[in-house]
Design an enzyme around this catalytic site. Structure first.
Site, PDB file in Angstrom:
ATOM      1  N   CYS A 130      -0.443   4.116   2.139  1.00 18.31           N
ATOM      2  CA  CYS A 130      -0.220   3.928   3.579  1.00 18.31           C
ATOM      3  C   CYS A 130       1.246   4.177   3.937  1.00 18.31           C
ATOM      4  O   CYS A 130       1.541   4.795   4.952  1.00 18.31           O
ATOM      5  CB  CYS A 130      -0.552   2.498   4.021  1.00 18.31           C
ATOM      6  SG  CYS A 130      -1.993   1.787   3.268  1.00 18.31           S
ATOM      7  N   ASP A 131       2.148   3.657   3.143  1.00 19.24           N
ATOM      8  CA  ASP A 131       3.547   3.568   3.582  1.00 19.24           C
ATOM      9  C   ASP A 131       4.535   4.415   2.789  1.00 19.24           C
ATOM     10  O   ASP A 131       5.705   4.493   3.170  1.00 19.24           O
ATOM     11  CB  ASP A 131       3.993   2.094   3.535  1.00 19.24           C
ATOM     12  CG  ASP A 131       3.172   1.244   4.495  1.00 19.24           C
ATOM     13  OD1 ASP A 131       2.765   1.770   5.544  1.00 19.24           O
ATOM     14  OD2 ASP A 131       2.924   0.065   4.192  1.00 19.24           O
ATOM     15  N   CYS A 157       0.835  -1.207   0.000  1.00 18.70           N
ATOM     16  CA  CYS A 157       0.000   0.000   0.000  1.00 18.70           C
ATOM     17  C   CYS A 157       0.865   1.250   0.000  1.00 18.70           C
ATOM     18  O   CYS A 157       1.388   1.650   1.040  1.00 18.70           O
ATOM     19  CB  CYS A 157      -0.936  -0.010   1.206  1.00 18.70           C
ATOM     20  SG  CYS A 157      -1.991   1.445   1.262  1.00 18.70           S
TER      21      CYS A 157
END
Ligand code: NDP
Length: 313
Positions: free
Chosen positions: A140-141, A137
């Site tokens: 997300c990261d 992701c």
């Protein structure tokens, strides 16, 4: 020994969508029962730090956040079963749900929050370094890799979108594509090819992700020339698609060709009145914890209204 019980509301799945549905259902006195599934807490339990969930100004570890969700759901009386659903029978209400192939729960309403699972390449190093530079992701990261060099595998719309997202944060983005062309839409391809710090490596496969404690490089091979190369990267993103966890609902619920459950727009209603779907099991577009939680709330409200209309609550 097998058991059989009857409930007003059964929630299947325990990610942000399931727990949020549970919090709302429990507070509405629907006495929900939750079957948590084989990966309690869902996809967030395999990530490390979460920085984009509102309410955590300093960020939080994914597993810890899911513990908070669980405690909040239990505080209002959600009955959580650490078990999995093996089959369902939605032919008539109350609906029949079989747990671990033996126990039966009959429920007036069902909330499906079984999520989706990222597809992985299947390399042992990918598993070992998951959460330590390997991620499925970018949204997300990606932030953890700003000003660094990263790679992303995949040639679809997700990979293309995530590559351009990463290109804004990172120094350099290698896009590893197994064929000689991208699957992504022309518009997304255009964006990729016009982003100067994305280098698309066609006909390329990953041999191994390298690093002891975190990712330090990746070994790749051009499958046409057999030429091998090591990319110095600190982040390795996999974007080769997701699989919704909806196998057990096949034949009962309408789904698209990839298995995502269809809901009536603006609601969580499926084609069967009394059965509701939320979170990633029905969302291939946003796939964020916060959007999953929002749709879990919607599902509980939809379920409560359905039960009230039927005189069951
Ligand atoms: P897709 O299935 O569309 O693409 C997957 C990509 O990963 C393909 O390039 C595929 O290669 C590659 N791939 C699959 N398995 C492997 C493997 N083992 N090793 C290396 N590469 C692999 O998935 P997406 O998640 O990209 O998209 C899912 C759906 O969501 C699509 O319908 C897409 O259009 C849609 N979507 C739309 C967006 C938008 O409109 N903004 C954004 C994101 C997704 P190959 O092509 O060779 O099969």
């Amino acid at each position: 020994m097998t058991t059989e019980e009857k409930k007003k509301c059964l929630i299947i799945g325990s990610g942000p969508a399931g727990y949020t549905a549970a919090i709302y259902a429990a507070r509405a006195d629907m006495q929900p029962i939750m079957v948590a599934g084989l990966q309690p807490g869902g996809q967030l339990t395999i990530t490390t730090e979460v920085e984009n969930y509102p309410g955590y100004p300093d960020g939080i570890q994914g597993p810890e956040m899911m513990e908070h969700f669980r405690k909040q759901a239990q505080r209002f009386g959600t009955d959580i079963r650490w078990s999995y659903v093996s089959s369902v029978d939605f032919s008539k209400a109350p609906f029949k749900v079989v747990v671990e192939e033996k126990d039966t729960i009959m429920a007036d309403s069902i909330i499906i929050a079984t999520g989706a699972s990222a597809k992985w390449l299947g390399l042992p190093s990918e598993q070992k370094l998951n959460g330590f530079g390997v991620s499925a992701c970018a949204v997300c990261d990606g932030y953890f890799f700003r000003k660094q060099d990263v790679a992303i595998v995949g040639g679809g719309d997700t990979a293309a979108e995530e590559a351009t997202y990463l290109a804004k944060l990172c120094n350099k983005v290698y896009m590893i594509v197994r064929r000689g062309e991208l699957r992504a839409s022309k518009a997304m391809q255009h964006r990729v090819f016009n982003t100067p710090n994305i280098e698309v490596l066609f006909n390329t496969e990953t041999l191994e992700i390298l690093g002891e404690k975190s990712v330090t490089s990746a070994a790749i091979v051009n499958i046409l020339t057999k030429e091998e190369r090591v990319l110095d990267i600190t982040g390795f993103f996999v974007a080769i698609g997701h699989q919704p966890n909806t196998e057990i609902f096949k034949g009962w619920l309408d789904m698209d060709e990839q298995g995502y459950l269809k809901t009536i727009p603006g609601s969580t209603k499926t084609n069967i009145p009394g059965v509701f779907a939320c979170g990633d099991a029905q969302d291939k577009t946003y796939r964020q914890a916060v959007t999953a939680a929002g749709s879990g709330c919607m599902a509980a409200i939809d379920a409560e209204r359905y039960l009230a209309e039927k005189g069951l609550h």
